[in-house]
Design an enzyme around this catalytic site. Sequence first.
Site, mmCIF file in Angstrom:
data_model
loop_
_atom_site.group_PDB
_atom_site.id
_atom_site.type_symbol
_atom_site.label_atom_id
_atom_site.label_comp_id
_atom_site.label_asym_id
_atom_site.label_seq_id
_atom_site.Cartn_x
_atom_site.Cartn_y
_atom_site.Cartn_z
ATOM 1 N N LYS A 92 0.854 -1.185 0.000
ATOM 2 C CA LYS A 92 0.000 0.000 0.000
ATOM 3 C C LYS A 92 0.893 1.238 0.000
ATOM 4 C CE LYS A 92 -0.836 1.717 4.573
ATOM 5 N NZ LYS A 92 -1.700 2.067 5.645
ATOM 6 N N HIS A 109 -1.529 -5.953 5.321
ATOM 7 C CA HIS A 109 -0.993 -6.846 6.347
ATOM 8 C C HIS A 109 -2.024 -7.189 7.421
ATOM 9 C CE1 HIS A 109 -0.070 -2.948 8.221
ATOM 10 N NE2 HIS A 109 -0.176 -3.584 9.359
ATOM 11 N N ASP A 117 -5.533 6.357 4.404
ATOM 12 C CA ASP A 117 -4.445 5.573 4.986
ATOM 13 C C ASP A 117 -4.964 4.313 5.691
ATOM 14 O OD1 ASP A 117 -1.645 5.330 5.583
ATOM 15 O OD2 ASP A 117 -2.134 5.800 7.672
ATOM 16 N N HIS A 157 -7.414 -1.085 5.399
ATOM 17 C CA HIS A 157 -7.457 -2.000 6.545
ATOM 18 C C HIS A 157 -8.865 -2.165 7.135
ATOM 19 C CE1 HIS A 157 -3.231 -1.762 6.174
ATOM 20 N NE2 HIS A 157 -3.063 -0.634 6.819
#
Length: 481
Positions: free
Chosen positions: A147, A177, A234, A239
């Site tokens: 990313k 991750h 972000d 995520h």
Amino acid sequence: MVSRVIPVDPFDLVIFGGTGDLARRKILPALYRRFRDGQMPDEARIIGAARADLDAGGYRTEIRAAFDEFLHEDERDDRMEAFLERLDYLPIDAMGDGGWPDLKEKMRDGAIQAFYFSVGPSLFGALAERLHSHGIARDDARIVVEKPFGRDLASAKELNATLAEHFDETQIYRIDHYLGKETVQNLMAVRFGNVLFEPLWNAQYVDHVQITVAEEVSVEGRGAYYDKSGAMRDMVQNHLMQLLCLTAMEPPSKFDPDAVRDEKLKVIRALDPVDPGDIVRGQYDGALGASYLDHAEDPASRTESYIAMKLHISNWRWKGTPFYLRTGKRLKARKSEIVVTFKETPHSIFDADAGSRANVLSIRLQPDEGMDLRVTIKEPGPGGMRLVDVPLDMTFAEALGPDAAHVPDAYERLIMDVIRGNQTLFMRGDEVEAAWAWTDPIIDGWQSRGDRPVTYDAGSSGPEEALMLLHRDGRRWRELS
Ligand code: NAP
């Protein structure tokens, strides 16, 4: 119970950006741990590549210093030198033509080929192109990309198109991750490996879901970079969106990369547009030193270091159950969790003062990975029927023995999955694009309205307005500490 370590096949792994922060702090320590556990065969080879003019010896010295910094003392045993011996290095500029013939020379026919693009996304195209023009990448080669995968739908599409010129989708491993975390995979095991939860996993029985990724750290030192993205780009677009998908998706027909990713994609596509009144954006103040605006090096910045939002998924399973997401920097604790709060029993047979509580399943991603399920039981003792909540603790160490106490880092699992050729825990191109397609109008709305984030106390649980977001629905955020 002893966890089984199944060695992977021999591989050549080239890490472009092999001298960078990510390689030093995450990728190489993860590879070392897999080596130490016996998962890496003797024939495995790792080749670092970057512009720095080093030879293999110089690279090993650099990585030895990184290991001194980033590995635990008890991990730095005699096996460390044996691992470092496997490292090779080539000076290669992604934008130039030097070094590529040497790389071609080093690649072996019988070994799996993997190329880790641990460099800025502006170099992905140049690397992909040169791996082909120099005849290095085979048709079964894998590339790993980090990313940020774009900063909006247009740039993500462009990046996907660039990679697609040289690699098939089955060769591209887009890392998030969070998907490599043990507990995230356990969420799928708990949901789809038991009969207990799935019948209740819907709007009829689930009151609401909270997904939190809270960080104590500020953006100090990388404020100017962070200020160009903010919490939405972000953290939320990637995520938190992935965690939401795994929580909300339908059972895939099998545990297979495309079956899982098809179901995740359907969740993103079923997300309602978010009402601007259901989003709170914040920036931390200077209560603990410098404020976000100081760190961002722009006193007029409108970028958020915190975001909380209420989402709805328009499908049969979830219509009517809100999903609350929040993430932020400089908060009172570092904590990531998914919390599913079930509805209360439809009717209580106990006295009103006995208490009535909802079952709560919490899935902790950090700091200590595990799950617990709060159930209501009778408070022990002769004092009548009073109810109390107790956790059914699913911190796996007790049940599974000491091996379960060592939870592999997400990068350990993900890199081994690349070598095994298993894409289940990697994002597909269309998933990434769908997430941006949902994110873009929200960000565009802030910009066109000129919205400013509110401030929150550094070291707190976030802005008051975020507390109100749940309060007005008669709910509360989980405590951060
Ligand atoms: P970094 O510390 O700046 O390292 C960049 C690496 O790329 C260095 O090895 C650098 O070495 C190499 N490089 C730069 N230009 C190059 C070129 N033209 N040709 C070949 N190599 C070149 O960055 P990083 O933090 O490791 O991040 C790498 C990527 O991972 C970025 O896309 C970042 O967004 C992403 N990422 C990082 C983290 C993290 O925790 N660090 C987390 C998630 C994602 P030379 O200057 O010697 O060439």
